[in-house]
Write a protein that holds these residues in place. Sequence first.
Motif, short mmCIF file in Angstrom:
data_model
loop_
_atom_site.label_atom_id
_atom_site.label_comp_id
_atom_site.label_asym_id
_atom_site.label_seq_id
_atom_site.Cartn_x
_atom_site.Cartn_y
_atom_site.Cartn_z
N ARG A 80 51.29 41.87 25.02
CA ARG A 80 50.39 40.80 25.47
C ARG A 80 50.51 39.57 24.58
O ARG A 80 50.07 38.49 24.98
CB ARG A 80 48.94 41.30 25.47
N PHE A 103 48.98 37.40 38.43
CA PHE A 103 49.32 38.82 38.28
C PHE A 103 49.36 39.25 36.81
O PHE A 103 48.83 40.30 36.43
CB PHE A 103 50.68 39.06 38.95
N ALA A 104 49.95 38.38 35.98
CA ALA A 104 50.09 38.71 34.56
C ALA A 104 48.74 38.87 33.88
O ALA A 104 48.60 39.66 32.94
CB ALA A 104 50.91 37.64 33.85
N GLN A 106 45.78 39.56 35.74
CA GLN A 106 45.06 40.63 36.46
C GLN A 106 45.38 41.99 35.85
O GLN A 106 44.48 42.79 35.61
CB GLN A 106 45.49 40.66 37.93
N VAL A 107 46.66 42.24 35.63
CA VAL A 107 47.06 43.60 35.24
C VAL A 107 46.73 43.91 33.79
O VAL A 107 46.91 45.05 33.35
CB VAL A 107 48.57 43.86 35.52
N ILE A 108 46.28 42.91 33.03
CA ILE A 108 45.76 43.25 31.70
C ILE A 108 44.24 43.13 31.69
O ILE A 108 43.62 43.07 30.63
CB ILE A 108 46.41 42.42 30.57
N GLY A 109 43.66 43.09 32.93
CA GLY A 109 42.21 43.21 33.05
C GLY A 109 41.42 41.97 32.71
O GLY A 109 40.25 42.05 32.36
N ILE A 115 41.02 33.71 35.08
CA ILE A 115 42.21 33.50 35.89
C ILE A 115 42.11 32.17 36.64
O ILE A 115 43.06 31.38 36.67
CB ILE A 115 42.40 34.68 36.87
N ARG A 151 54.14 32.17 33.88
CA ARG A 151 53.65 33.55 33.81
C ARG A 151 53.75 34.10 32.38
O ARG A 151 52.87 34.81 31.91
CB ARG A 151 54.45 34.45 34.76
#
Lengths: 229, 300
Positions: A80, A103-104, A106-109, A115, A151
């Motif tokens: 990260r 997406f980058a 979102q997938v790390i919460g 966002i 990204r």
Amino acid sequence: MIRFDNVTKVYPTQSGPALESLTMEVERGEFLFLVGPSGSGKSTFLRLVLKEERPTSGRIRVAGKDLHRLSNWKVPHLRRRIGTVFQDFRLLPNKTVFENVAFALQVIGKPRRQIARDVPAVLDLVGLDGKQDRMPDQLSGGEQQRVAVARAFVNRPLILLADEPTGNLDPATSVGIMKLLDRINRTGTTVVMATHDQSIVDQMRKRVIQLEDGRLVRDQSRGVYGYTR
Amino acid sequence: MRFQYVFSEIANGLRRNLTMTVAVVITVSISIALFGTGLLIRAQSEATKGYWYDKVEISVFMCNAYSVGANCAGGEVTDVERDTVRETLEAHPEVSEVFHETQEEAYERFTEPLDDPVAEVITPDQLQEAFRVALVDPDEYDGVVSAVAGLPGVQNVHDQREVLGPLFRLLSGFQVGAIVVAVIQVIAAALLIANTIRLAAFNRRRETGIMRLVGASNFYIQLPFILEAAIAGLIGSILGCVAVFALHEVAVSRLLAPNFTFTAWVDRGDVWMMVPWLLLTGVIISAFASFITLRRYLRV
Ligand SMILES: Nc1ncnc2c1ncn2[C@@H]1O[C@H](COP(=O)(O)OP(=O)(O)OP(=O)(O)O)[C@@H](O)[C@H]1O
Ligand SMILES: [Mg+2]
């Protein structure tokens, strides 16, 4: 920021090492070019920094962490703090520009609020404002690479790794991408870029490390490409 | 954790691998149906045993004038011999109750079904008087049998468990057979699920590759796949349960129970008791098979 101590990497299927006794250090905020002929170990270097590969021997420190002692479940947290860009962009074809960058996060919460704030800002930074609803196949190569840079940078990493980011682009577009990477570097992000692009290295006048057969043969600040293919 | 992302990924995954998902659902439902049938047969044999155990008794037949055998050398049983047998039975710790049946009572019971032509040629003195013995624990019949079998005046001792034994053995055999088939099916289901998930992981390697690169945790990367398998497993197990209910309805409630009223049958409540286990089995097998597969194919 990145420190290699006598690092050797031998792939299991390979006889000679891909990297041999490499010792070097990259300071915080530096811009570094990795050059060298094909197969000299540039991509291997970048994969070692990401802990996608483990060194056969030697020590690697990245962002203050000893990778040897970093447990597997902590590797995502290391990544990260590192953004990565490739020659082939690696965008998701069924997502819009905005969604690809989001997406980058979102997938790390990351929360939706962050966002909604950060993605437009970074798209603005890379010069893609107004194109956030396009699909990747509606963009030029240079624009696609800008999405990939956005990204990689949207989470404000400490380090940006770029593996031949201009390899698929024409010279004029490449210059645009280099200006973008330079701007990112000026925000304090350490940039390491593997490249075969002689004119870019010669123009930028940054630190150059040259590898040959996995060995460091030249380390020059404000260097040039330095050899002809 | 952003559940919206997770759920849209699951929906996409189920849609993209529709044929394989359907295959998983079918395999799981067949395995769960077989597993449930195994449990049903098990419950049925328990019910049968429970019903018959209450009724199991030992009959001690006494000698009559026509009897032959070592204990009947003295002809018809004497009063002394009868009292000895009665006392022996009543003193035995495994005996709960003793009923005496005279030759006349045996004759009445025998001729009870009317219009039996045999009854007309038989006389009470041809029948045997007997003690009918209820046991504390039907499994402990051996001691009671051997305590009275050798006494003078006892022609033979009849234990009903000998009659029911083959039935119980048959039921146990069914039980084992059904479980073996079910286990094989469950293994097949697990392998198919593993394959499906491997394919799904391969189809989505672009997404998962980017997720790894930007630092998504393993859990986050694997969760959609595992939930996808668990959902397919849940749908499969629900269908399997429906099949078990249907089997119970047709085979037991409609066919067997109305025609064979002399014994106990599993009811729908027993089937409901199995449902949580069946669902749990289906879901856990699916989730576990995909988890194991992902450990190999989606490594950091
Ligand atoms: N996964 C792998 N397994 C085995 N050998 C590998 C693997 N990846 C790279 N190598 C080998 O390691 C050596 C260095 O490869 P690497 O990809 O680091 O070179 P490179 O400098 O990036 O080359 P290029 O400029 O062509 O991208 C090469 O000899 C290559 O064949
Ligand atoms: Mg390379």
